[in-house]
Motif scaffolding. Structure first.
Motif, short mmCIF file in Angstrom:
data_model
loop_
_atom_site.label_atom_id
_atom_site.label_comp_id
_atom_site.label_asym_id
_atom_site.label_seq_id
_atom_site.Cartn_x
_atom_site.Cartn_y
_atom_site.Cartn_z
N GLY A 86 0.84 -1.20 0.00
CA GLY A 86 0.00 0.00 0.00
C GLY A 86 0.87 1.23 0.00
N ASP A 87 0.33 2.34 0.49
CA ASP A 87 1.12 3.56 0.60
C ASP A 87 0.69 4.34 1.82
N VAL A 88 1.58 5.25 2.25
CA VAL A 88 1.30 6.09 3.41
C VAL A 88 1.83 7.49 3.10
N ASN A 89 1.04 8.50 3.49
CA ASN A 89 1.34 9.87 3.10
C ASN A 89 1.24 10.82 4.27
N LEU A 90 2.05 11.87 4.21
CA LEU A 90 1.96 12.96 5.17
C LEU A 90 1.88 14.25 4.36
N PHE A 91 0.76 14.95 4.48
CA PHE A 91 0.53 16.18 3.72
C PHE A 91 0.67 17.39 4.65
N ALA A 108 -3.59 -1.59 0.31
CA ALA A 108 -4.34 -1.91 -0.90
C ALA A 108 -4.56 -3.41 -1.09
N GLU A 109 -3.61 -4.21 -0.63
CA GLU A 109 -3.71 -5.66 -0.81
C GLU A 109 -4.58 -6.25 0.31
N PRO A 110 -5.74 -6.80 -0.03
CA PRO A 110 -6.67 -7.29 0.99
C PRO A 110 -6.06 -8.30 1.96
#
Length: 208
Positions: A86-91, A108-110
């Motif tokens: 998956g991914d992780v973000n800091l805005f 994202a991967e179940p």
């Protein structure tokens, strides 16, 4: 964000690596899922638009993005793209307050959901934000139907502060007091920070 373009954060379950062009095809594949579009409040993009977005996330000073990999399989056991979880973000979207970071996490991967991957990835990102970006306040905006994500953030000491019925969205916040900072760093004291370039170098290749 250029500051993390050669940074790997390696924990027990996950490794966070910079989002590069090589990750885009798999990411684009994920985002064709109507479920993920709904959970992330995203619109489907063309592949070329996804490449443009990746370039933006890499260059923009207000976006810190990592791809989440299965640390048990990378590096060494499988191609990097097949280890993507998956991914992780800091805005950093508040120009008047650069110490406020909005966190987003997507597993994202179940088959990786409900196994602690999202929790560790979020903790790694938060600790990085505190140590390297000067973040003292975190915020998360989550769709009301995403109960698993809301529950996870509450376990990370976030408090629900608002509900937007129109957007069907819950806002949670965490102020990083001295006590919270100590707790966060204790939770991530096992994390190794490495060079992405060094880890990707093929075994046996020597510099001349």
């Amino acid at each position: 964000m250029k500051i993390n373009q050669d940074t790997v954060l390696r924990g027990k379950k996950v490794a966070l690596v910079p989002y590069t062009a090589a990750h885009v095809p798999r990411y684009h594949e994920w985002m064709q899922s109507e479920e993920l579009q709904r959970l992330t409040a995203s619109e489907p993009l063309s592949l070329e638009q996804e490449y443009e977005m990746q370039r933006s996330w890499r260059e923009d000073a207000d976006k810190c993005t990592f791809i989440v990999l299965d640390a048990a399989r990378w590096p060494g056991q499988a191609e990097e793209e097949s280890c993507m979880v998956g991914d992780v973000n800091l805005f950093l979207t508040n120009a008047e307050d650069p110490t406020l970071g909005e966190v987003e996490i997507m597993i994202a991967e179940p088959c990786y959901r409900g196994r602690g991957f999202g929790k560790e990835a979020t903790l790694l990102l938060m600790a990085y934000g505190v140590r390297s970006l000067g973040i003292t306040k975190f915020e998360a905006k989550i769709g009301q139907e995403n109960e698993a994500s809301i529950c996870m953030f509450k376990k990370l000491h976030f408090k629900e502060v608002a509900v937007n019925s129109f957007f069907q969205e819950v806002t949670l916040k965490l102020d990083v007091s001295d006590q919270e900072r100590r707790w966060l760093l204790e939770q991530t004291n096992h994390v190794e920070e490495k060079s992405y370039t060094e880890l990707k170098r093929p075994v046996g290749v020597l510099e001349t």
